[in-house]
Design a protein around this motif. Structure first.
Motif, mmCIF file in Angstrom:
data_model
loop_
_atom_site.group_PDB
_atom_site.id
_atom_site.type_symbol
_atom_site.label_atom_id
_atom_site.label_comp_id
_atom_site.label_asym_id
_atom_site.label_seq_id
_atom_site.Cartn_x
_atom_site.Cartn_y
_atom_site.Cartn_z
ATOM 1 N N THR A 126 93.280 52.859 51.260
ATOM 2 C CA THR A 126 93.051 52.597 52.685
ATOM 3 C C THR A 126 92.492 51.196 52.867
ATOM 4 O O THR A 126 92.894 50.464 53.789
ATOM 5 C CB THR A 126 92.074 53.636 53.263
ATOM 6 N N LYS A 127 91.588 50.795 51.995
ATOM 7 C CA LYS A 127 90.997 49.458 52.075
ATOM 8 C C LYS A 127 92.054 48.372 51.914
ATOM 9 O O LYS A 127 92.035 47.361 52.639
ATOM 10 C CB LYS A 127 89.920 49.300 51.005
ATOM 11 N N ASP A 128 92.973 48.559 50.965
ATOM 12 C CA ASP A 128 94.037 47.570 50.756
ATOM 13 C C ASP A 128 94.853 47.367 52.032
ATOM 14 O O ASP A 128 95.160 46.230 52.422
ATOM 15 C CB ASP A 128 94.976 48.023 49.634
ATOM 16 N N GLU A 131 92.781 45.721 54.868
ATOM 17 C CA GLU A 131 92.650 44.277 54.662
ATOM 18 C C GLU A 131 93.943 43.555 55.022
ATOM 19 O O GLU A 131 93.911 42.460 55.594
ATOM 20 C CB GLU A 131 92.272 43.997 53.207
ATOM 21 N N ALA A 157 93.782 53.572 57.646
ATOM 22 C CA ALA A 157 93.551 52.143 57.865
ATOM 23 C C ALA A 157 93.741 51.778 59.328
ATOM 24 O O ALA A 157 92.984 50.973 59.895
ATOM 25 C CB ALA A 157 94.496 51.326 56.981
#
Length: 309
Positions: A126-128, A131, A157
């Motif tokens: 989710t972070k990828d 971002e 995300a």
């Protein structure tokens, strides 16, 4: 090739196969979607003027877009969109998930702003994806997860983003291609997303890979190391010891409903150009009713990916 060229072509008597052959002769990364006299075309070429002159003799042309890919790459490499706070945001931007230089190149040429490296067995977090969304200089963002196992991370995300984000639930990179080709920048955002979703759902994907464990399937028992063919990331429809033979059987399965007229092959990083040409020839001989197109996807683990439209 220097120029990415896209346009709509209208005409009741247009021969899609001959147009495809022409685009293959004058360029690369050629894609054609549509039917019944209305098509959207995409090609990389050094002479967009000649392409447009050729197709205007066949029918009516609209919504022409010609982009200089060398300049696009220079801007992208400089990071202007992400680094310059004075650069005005565009209305809609795109994040796509894919692995393979060929897949990434086609996605960028179709409008993807940021490519997140990932796919089957290598799912981004989710972070990828969050971002990546933050790197897009746009008021609204569409995310193309291109794999059913990545859709949940894409939705998560989107939910934490500080801007409007929609997820088109693409299950494969070819579905992502169709979604981007269907995007209408003049439509309302929700309407454009709905059209992209519909276009993606109309594409069926076949993937050829190697079995990592013994299993049973509708195509028969599977032993570790055998070649398998999967449709829409769900059913194993072909099993064998040879990539080309399994790919041919997979093509037959995808074409079995009688509504498919175009089969596009994407070669993986370990599948040579010679093997790709040979496979395309075998499929064309076995299924002469289909138009066969070929590209390099350079994806790992899957020597052949194919899409049926």
């Amino acid at each position: 090739f220097l120029y990415c060229t896209e346009f709509l072509l209208f005409g009741e008597d247009i021969d899609r196969e001959s147009v495809g052959d022409y685009l293959t002769a004058v360029g690369g990364s050629e894609l054609i979607v549509g039917d019944a006299g209305q098509y959207k075309l995409h090609v990389h070429t050094n002479d967009p003027g000649s392409v447009l002159a050729h197709v205007t003799a066949l029918g009516e042309v609209a919504e022409v877009h010609v982009n200089n890919m060398r300049r696009q790459k220079a801007v992208r490499d400089a990071g202007l969109a992400a680094e310059s706070p004075n650069e005005p945001p565009k209305h809609v931007g795109f994040v796509a998930v894919a692995v393979g230089d060929g897949f990434a190149e086609i996605l960028r040429s179709l409008g993807a702003d940021v490519i997140v490296n990932g796919g089957q067995t290598m799912n981004p977090s989710t972070k990828d994806i969050a971002e990546a969304i933050s790197q897009v200089n746009a008021e609204k963002v569409v995310v193309l997860p291109n794999n059913k196992n990545i859709q949940m991370a894409a939705q998560a995300a989107a939910s934490v983003s500080d801007r409007v984000v929609a997820v088109v639930p693409t299950r494969s990179v070819p579905q992502g291609f169709a979604a981007l080709l269907a995007f209408d920048g003049e439509a309302e955002f929700d309407e454009a997303v709905a059209v992209m979703t519909e276009a993606a759902a109309a594409v069926h994907t076949g993937e050829v890979t190697t079995a990592v464990k013994d299993a049973k399937s509708k195509a028969g028992d599977i032993a570790t190391g055998q070649i398998i063919g999967i449709v829409d990331d769900e059913e194993i429809e072909a099993v064998g010891g040879d990539v080309a033979a399994v790919a041919l059987e997979l093509a037959r399965v995808l074409a079995a409903d009688g509504v498919v007229d175009t089969l596009t092959l994407f070669a993986g990083q370990d599948f040579t150009d010679e093997q790709l040409v040979e496979l395309g020839t075998r499929i064309a001989e076995a299924l002469p009713e289909l138009e066969i197109e070929s590209h390099r996807g350079e994806q790992p683990l899957y020597p052949v990916v194919m899409s049926a439209e």
